[in-house]
Design a protein around this motif. Sequence first.
Motif, short mmCIF file in Angstrom:
data_model
loop_
_atom_site.label_atom_id
_atom_site.label_comp_id
_atom_site.label_asym_id
_atom_site.label_seq_id
_atom_site.Cartn_x
_atom_site.Cartn_y
_atom_site.Cartn_z
N LEU A 100 -3.78 -93.33 35.78
CA LEU A 100 -4.55 -94.49 35.35
C LEU A 100 -5.65 -94.01 34.40
O LEU A 100 -6.32 -93.02 34.68
CB LEU A 100 -5.18 -95.18 36.56
CG LEU A 100 -6.04 -96.41 36.28
CD1 LEU A 100 -5.16 -97.57 35.84
CD2 LEU A 100 -6.83 -96.79 37.51
N THR A 101 -5.82 -94.70 33.30
CA THR A 101 -6.93 -94.37 32.39
C THR A 101 -7.99 -95.45 32.52
O THR A 101 -7.68 -96.63 32.72
CB THR A 101 -6.46 -94.28 30.92
OG1 THR A 101 -5.85 -95.49 30.55
CG2 THR A 101 -5.50 -93.13 30.73
N ALA A 102 -9.23 -95.04 32.43
CA ALA A 102 -10.35 -95.97 32.54
C ALA A 102 -11.50 -95.48 31.67
O ALA A 102 -11.58 -94.28 31.34
CB ALA A 102 -10.79 -96.08 34.00
N ARG A 119 -13.43 -92.16 40.88
CA ARG A 119 -12.00 -91.82 40.82
C ARG A 119 -11.27 -92.27 42.09
O ARG A 119 -10.17 -92.82 42.02
CB ARG A 119 -11.83 -90.30 40.62
CG ARG A 119 -12.07 -89.85 39.22
CD ARG A 119 -11.65 -88.37 39.04
NE ARG A 119 -12.04 -87.89 37.75
CZ ARG A 119 -13.16 -87.22 37.48
NH1 ARG A 119 -14.01 -86.94 38.45
NH2 ARG A 119 -13.43 -86.84 36.25
N LEU A 122 -10.75 -96.03 42.11
CA LEU A 122 -9.67 -96.44 41.21
C LEU A 122 -8.30 -96.05 41.76
O LEU A 122 -7.35 -96.83 41.69
CB LEU A 122 -9.88 -95.85 39.82
CG LEU A 122 -11.05 -96.45 39.03
CD1 LEU A 122 -11.32 -95.62 37.77
CD2 LEU A 122 -10.80 -97.90 38.69
N LYS A 123 -8.19 -94.85 42.32
CA LYS A 123 -6.91 -94.41 42.90
C LYS A 123 -6.48 -95.37 44.01
O LYS A 123 -5.32 -95.78 44.07
CB LYS A 123 -7.03 -92.98 43.46
CG LYS A 123 -7.04 -91.90 42.43
CD LYS A 123 -7.20 -90.54 43.11
CE LYS A 123 -7.34 -89.43 42.11
NZ LYS A 123 -7.50 -88.12 42.78
N TYR A 126 -5.75 -99.08 42.62
CA TYR A 126 -4.57 -99.23 41.78
C TYR A 126 -3.36 -98.43 42.25
O TYR A 126 -2.31 -98.46 41.62
CB TYR A 126 -4.92 -98.85 40.32
CG TYR A 126 -5.86 -99.85 39.72
CD1 TYR A 126 -5.39 -101.01 39.13
CD2 TYR A 126 -7.23 -99.65 39.77
CE1 TYR A 126 -6.26 -101.95 38.60
CE2 TYR A 126 -8.11 -100.58 39.24
CZ TYR A 126 -7.62 -101.73 38.66
OH TYR A 126 -8.48 -102.66 38.14
N LYS A 128 -2.77 -95.16 42.33
CA LYS A 128 -2.38 -94.10 41.40
C LYS A 128 -2.75 -92.74 41.96
O LYS A 128 -3.66 -92.60 42.78
CB LYS A 128 -3.06 -94.31 40.03
CG LYS A 128 -2.68 -95.62 39.37
CD LYS A 128 -1.20 -95.68 39.09
CE LYS A 128 -0.78 -97.01 38.54
NZ LYS A 128 0.65 -97.15 38.45
N GLU A 130 -3.58 -90.11 39.93
CA GLU A 130 -4.54 -89.45 39.04
C GLU A 130 -5.27 -90.50 38.23
O GLU A 130 -4.72 -91.53 37.86
CB GLU A 130 -3.79 -88.50 38.10
CG GLU A 130 -4.69 -87.69 37.19
CD GLU A 130 -3.90 -86.80 36.24
OE1 GLU A 130 -4.49 -86.43 35.22
OE2 GLU A 130 -2.72 -86.49 36.51
N VAL A 131 -6.55 -90.22 37.94
CA VAL A 131 -7.37 -91.10 37.11
C VAL A 131 -7.98 -90.26 35.99
O VAL A 131 -8.55 -89.20 36.25
CB VAL A 131 -8.50 -91.77 37.92
CG1 VAL A 131 -9.44 -92.54 37.02
CG2 VAL A 131 -7.92 -92.68 38.99
N LEU A 133 -10.78 -90.50 33.20
CA LEU A 133 -11.94 -91.29 32.79
C LEU A 133 -12.46 -90.81 31.44
O LEU A 133 -12.60 -89.60 31.22
CB LEU A 133 -13.07 -91.13 33.80
CG LEU A 133 -13.01 -91.97 35.05
CD1 LEU A 133 -14.10 -91.55 36.03
CD2 LEU A 133 -13.13 -93.44 34.73
N THR A 149 -10.70 -100.71 33.15
CA THR A 149 -9.35 -100.19 33.11
C THR A 149 -8.42 -101.34 32.78
O THR A 149 -8.47 -102.39 33.42
CB THR A 149 -8.95 -99.48 34.42
OG1 THR A 149 -7.63 -98.98 34.28
CG2 THR A 149 -9.04 -100.38 35.62
#
Length: 171
Positions: A100-102, A119, A122-123, A126, A128, A130-131, A133, A149
């Motif tokens: 995931l990119t943010a 991180r 977000l993980k 979502y 995911k 890996e994040v 940033l 994101t």
Amino acid sequence: MTEEARLYGTVLYELEVPQEMVKKTGEILGENPELVRVLQSPVYRREKKHAIIEEIWKTPEYSSVMTKFLKKACDAGAIGQFPDIVKVREECERLADGVLTAQLWYVTAPDETQMEGIRQFLKKTYGKREVRLSLASHPELMGGFVLKTGDVEYDYSLLGKLKKLSQAVAG
């Protein structure tokens, strides 16, 4: 970035066109602004534009899927958005790979503990593994931070809180 670019980027990903083919197409369009201008121009007929695409993106070097995609993008007037289309395609690949990119905009840079907390949030949110940033200083936020994101934005800034308060008082 337009909704059209998001749509075409997602379709390009789902068509499973090889990355190297997409990259080469991006290079061709990027190095030839006159070509993009012609493909976007309403002056040239659709058949002429399709003939140009077929001449440049020939098989076996380029798949017929890529050629058809470019014709559709050209017909829709989206060919000039190819760099954004590629960005969306790459984001789709990362998401499929569990990345995931943010973006994090802040006034005061977060320390490593705060970064890890963001991180983990977000993980978990979502699903995911890996994040990634990207960080940027935005003093106009006056305090706090904004985390974005995709199309979702978490606004924990002082500026954001002031705007909400102002809307509540006015509304």
